[in-house]
Design a protein around this motif. Structure first.
Motif, PDB file in Angstrom:
ATOM      1  N   PHE A  56       1.031  -1.282  -0.119  1.00 38.43           N
ATOM      2  CA  PHE A  56      -0.086  -0.108   0.083  1.00 38.43           C
ATOM      3  C   PHE A  56       0.848   1.284   0.212  1.00 38.43           C
ATOM      4  CE2 PHE A  56      -2.997  -3.184   1.774  1.00 38.43           C
ATOM      5  CZ  PHE A  56      -4.065  -2.616   0.820  1.00 38.43           C
ATOM      6  N   ASN A  57       0.539   2.265  -0.792  1.00 41.15           N
ATOM      7  CA  ASN A  57       1.260   3.505  -0.899  1.00 41.15           C
ATOM      8  C   ASN A  57       0.786   4.576  -0.091  1.00 41.15           C
ATOM      9  OD1 ASN A  57       2.994   5.626  -2.008  1.00 41.15           O
ATOM     10  ND2 ASN A  57       1.609   5.726  -3.806  1.00 41.15           N
ATOM     11  N   PRO A  58       1.523   4.995   0.975  1.00 41.93           N
ATOM     12  CA  PRO A  58       1.139   6.127   1.673  1.00 41.93           C
ATOM     13  C   PRO A  58       0.697   7.301   0.855  1.00 41.93           C
ATOM     14  CG  PRO A  58       3.499   5.650   2.045  1.00 41.93           C
ATOM     15  CD  PRO A  58       3.003   4.701   1.076  1.00 41.93           C
ATOM     16  N   LEU A  59       1.523   7.536  -0.148  1.00 48.14           N
ATOM     17  CA  LEU A  59       1.520   8.720  -1.068  1.00 48.14           C
ATOM     18  C   LEU A  59       0.139   8.538  -2.226  1.00 48.14           C
ATOM     19  CD1 LEU A  59       5.115   9.512  -1.558  1.00 48.14           C
ATOM     20  CD2 LEU A  59       3.860  10.210   0.301  1.00 48.14           C
ATOM     21  N   PHE A  79      -4.300   6.802   1.703  1.00 51.68           N
ATOM     22  CA  PHE A  79      -3.608   7.093   2.987  1.00 51.68           C
ATOM     23  C   PHE A  79      -4.833   7.834   3.966  1.00 51.68           C
ATOM     24  CE2 PHE A  79      -1.194   9.900   5.944  1.00 51.68           C
ATOM     25  CZ  PHE A  79      -0.412   8.692   6.573  1.00 51.68           C
ATOM     26  N   ILE A  80      -6.051   8.422   3.308  1.00 45.56           N
ATOM     27  CA  ILE A  80      -7.023   9.078   4.053  1.00 45.56           C
ATOM     28  C   ILE A  80      -7.534   8.380   5.145  1.00 45.56           C
ATOM     29  CG2 ILE A  80      -9.162  10.286   3.945  1.00 45.56           C
ATOM     30  CD1 ILE A  80      -8.334  10.837   0.846  1.00 45.56           C
ATOM     31  N   PHE A 127       4.365   1.708   3.718  1.00 45.51           N
ATOM     32  CA  PHE A 127       5.967   1.913   3.417  1.00 45.51           C
ATOM     33  C   PHE A 127       5.853   2.773   1.987  1.00 45.51           C
ATOM     34  CE2 PHE A 127       6.448  -1.513   6.463  1.00 45.51           C
ATOM     35  CZ  PHE A 127       6.980  -0.985   7.413  1.00 45.51           C
ATOM     36  N   THR A 128       6.619   3.689   1.934  1.00 50.68           N
ATOM     37  CA  THR A 128       6.693   4.341   0.599  1.00 50.68           C
ATOM     38  C   THR A 128       7.521   3.353  -0.560  1.00 50.68           C
ATOM     39  OG1 THR A 128       8.901   5.589   1.291  1.00 50.68           O
ATOM     40  CG2 THR A 128       6.814   6.651   1.652  1.00 50.68           C
ATOM     41  N   SER A 148       0.569   8.293  -7.713  1.00 53.97           N
ATOM     42  CA  SER A 148      -0.266   8.329  -6.443  1.00 53.97           C
ATOM     43  C   SER A 148      -1.311   7.200  -6.355  1.00 53.97           C
ATOM     44  CB  SER A 148      -1.032   9.711  -6.452  1.00 53.97           C
ATOM     45  OG  SER A 148      -1.941   9.720  -7.499  1.00 53.97           O
ATOM     46  N   GLY A 149      -0.860   5.921  -7.163  1.00 55.06           N
ATOM     47  CA  GLY A 149      -1.827   4.730  -6.921  1.00 55.06           C
ATOM     48  C   GLY A 149      -1.751   4.336  -5.752  1.00 55.06           C
TER      49      GLY A 149
END
Length: 247
Positions: free
Chosen positions: A122-125, A129-130, A148-149, A196-197
């Motif tokens: 999972f991408n925090p960016l 992340f909301i 983790f980025t 931003s996926g």
């Protein structure tokens, strides 16, 4: 986060899980024919349930901490010999492990030189992340895990001596509601902010020799020799000087 934290045991445990699984399988479909060898290790129940069409691998092993699989044990202490696995898949695994770097080191131990490593996380960016910011969702999957980025994961891989050959994003959605179809704003987000996926897929290969920077050899400093006059020229100059004195 403790090791007893809730972890996904199947894709359906995640919001829009079937959609996520289909998106991951679609992205990985072009990679499987490139993987050659005898053994593939699917780490975690989500990795094992991925469809892997046209995979030229002799045998696939599934590894879980508990449940029904080929291997049962800890991801930090794999019951596998050194350097016998040709490819490994870590699908949404590092996000829910207490020591993700140790999991990567253990995976590196069992991979052969040149072996493939597929990491999905999972991408925090991303819009996903909301959910980590809203108390209502913080204890639910997947927001109870750590995001983790991709850059951090690639740093870990660089320390272990891997070359990243694939880095993609997918599912441009916050996952807080059901995904029925890709909307206009999802297409816009993908076009304007492709990084931003909500999910990332990183594909890496284990190098024969790690990418360690090699310092240039120190150049040998040459002495600053001055050009010495030849014997004949010196004698000629002295003779010419004596003639001037006589005159």
């Amino acid at each position: 986060m403790s090791t007893n934290a809730i972890k996904p045991q199947q894709w359906q445990d995640l919001p829009n899980g079937s959609w996520l699984q289909e998106a991951v399988e679609d992205k990985l479909a072009s990679w499987w024919p490139k993987v050659f060898g005898y053994h593939l290790l699917s780490m975690g129940p989500l990795s094992a349930s991925l469809e892997k069409p046209n995979l030229p691998i002799g045998r696939e092993f599934s590894m879980v901490q508990q449940g029904d699989a080929s291997l049962i044990g800890s991801y930090c202490n794999l019951p596998v010999q050194n350097g016998v696995i040709d490819a490994a898949v870590c699908s949404l695994l590092l996000d829910f492990e207490l020591d993700p770097y140790r999991v990567l080191r253990e995976t590196d131990r069992v991979l052969i030189s040149g072996g493939y490593l597929f990491i999905i996380g999972f991408n925090p960016l991303s819009p996903a992340f909301i959910g980590k910011l809203l108390p209502k969702y913080q204890e639910q999957l997947p927001w109870c895990g750590r995001f983790f980025t991709p850059a951090r994961v690639k740093d870990w891989l660089g320390l272990l001596g891997y070359q990243v050959i694939g880095d993609e994003r997918l599912v441009y959605h916050h996952l807080l509601s059901n995904i029925y179809d890709e909307s206009i704003w999802q297409h816009a987000l993908q076009a304007w902010l492709p990084g931003s996926g909500s999910l990332y897929i990183i594909v890496a290969r284990k190098l024969d020799t790690p990418l360690t920077p090699i310092l240039d050899k120190q150049r040998v400093r040459r002495p600053n020799w001055s050009t010495a006059p030849t014997a004949g020229r010196t004698g000629h100059l002295r003779s010419h000087a004596n003639k001037k004195e006589i005159i």
